[in-house]
Design an enzyme around this catalytic site. Sequence first.
Site, short mmCIF file in Angstrom:
data_model
loop_
_atom_site.label_atom_id
_atom_site.label_comp_id
_atom_site.label_asym_id
_atom_site.label_seq_id
_atom_site.Cartn_x
_atom_site.Cartn_y
_atom_site.Cartn_z
N GLY A 256 -4.56 -2.14 10.27
CA GLY A 256 -4.95 -2.05 10.50
C GLY A 256 -6.20 -1.88 9.90
O GLY A 256 -7.11 -2.89 9.42
N LEU B 104 -8.69 -0.59 7.27
CA LEU B 104 -8.49 -1.48 5.65
C LEU B 104 -7.67 -1.99 5.30
O LEU B 104 -8.47 -3.24 5.14
CB LEU B 104 -8.49 -0.12 4.43
CG LEU B 104 -8.34 -0.75 3.08
CD1 LEU B 104 -9.93 -0.70 2.77
CD2 LEU B 104 -8.15 0.49 2.57
N THR C 12 -1.92 8.11 10.14
CA THR C 12 -3.54 8.70 9.47
C THR C 12 -3.37 9.58 10.58
O THR C 12 -4.78 10.00 10.61
CB THR C 12 -4.53 7.53 9.09
OG1 THR C 12 -4.09 6.71 10.63
CG2 THR C 12 -4.18 6.62 7.62
N TYR D 106 -0.76 15.97 6.93
CA TYR D 106 -1.50 15.17 6.03
C TYR D 106 -1.87 14.76 4.80
O TYR D 106 -1.16 13.74 3.89
CB TYR D 106 -1.93 14.14 6.53
CG TYR D 106 -3.12 13.19 6.21
CD1 TYR D 106 -2.66 11.92 6.26
CD2 TYR D 106 -4.33 13.04 5.78
CE1 TYR D 106 -3.01 10.93 5.66
CE2 TYR D 106 -5.39 12.47 5.40
CZ TYR D 106 -4.25 11.47 5.27
OH TYR D 106 -5.13 9.67 4.82
#
Length: 299
Positions: free
Chosen positions: A16, A18, A77, A139
């Site tokens: 991903g 990060l 996310t 979320y």
Amino acid sequence: MSVTAATTWLVTGARGQLGGDLLAVLAGRAGDDVTALGRAELDLTDEGRVRDVVRDWLAGARRQGRRPVVLNAAAYTAVDAAETDEATALLVNGSAPGWLAEELAGHGRLVHVSTDYVFDGTATEPYPVDAPVAPRSVYGRTKAAGERAVAAAGGDATVVRTAWVYGAHGANFVRTMAGRALDGAPVSVVDDQVGSPTWAADLAAGLVALGARTGPVPPVLHRTDAGAVSWYGLARAVYEELGADPALVTPTTTAAFPRPAPRPAWSVLDGSAWLAAGLPAPRPWRTTLHLALREWPPR
């Protein structure tokens, strides 16, 4: 601050946004061992698989005499999609961090990445680490559940909340605005949501510094780049950095662009606990934006 050279790292969410920067930072640590797991290698909705992977990895760390640290950068996310897929979001964001923390308790450190969405976004001052959580979206609720699960495990773990992350890997607001700027295209951006743009490369360096520390670590920290701006202000800054006319960016309101999940109007996090812990001081968001847009292709 002391560190240990004999560390073995497990990075979840390694493919991903990060995760890619975490791997880049870890590549510079001579003598350390890194296991990188993306969604294909580790399904965070499968409790048995998660526990087995961590147990096997911990056994390997013991055999090698290395100190184990997990950097959990994996998350569901898709903020709007989560509104109709709460079960999956809860497994990935809420349950899986708890499984990781339980397996690591007494055996290794967990650095778990969380979000500003655990707050309601109605504040007018930066949120301190002990501010009451009050998420307004699925979320946010599932990420708050993950924080509780990590805390309940009672191990050597830190929840690190961040916000408005962008980087070289994957899609994000800065990359989108950069593409529009390079095309000389007009864009309308909300001016009533304020936060701290955070370069993933700097965030990754901070998370690795936290993981590498020996001795006790705080249970909750906030780490964003320094300063605050609206999405509109950030978009104008991107245009300016790339030599495009910032007048092409016009302000609008959140109400003009309704989304399935509510967005926090205020996402500014108080980073004083991070500094008090002796961790690397974040740079101003405009400084990191300048560096980011010159380090990686904006398309």
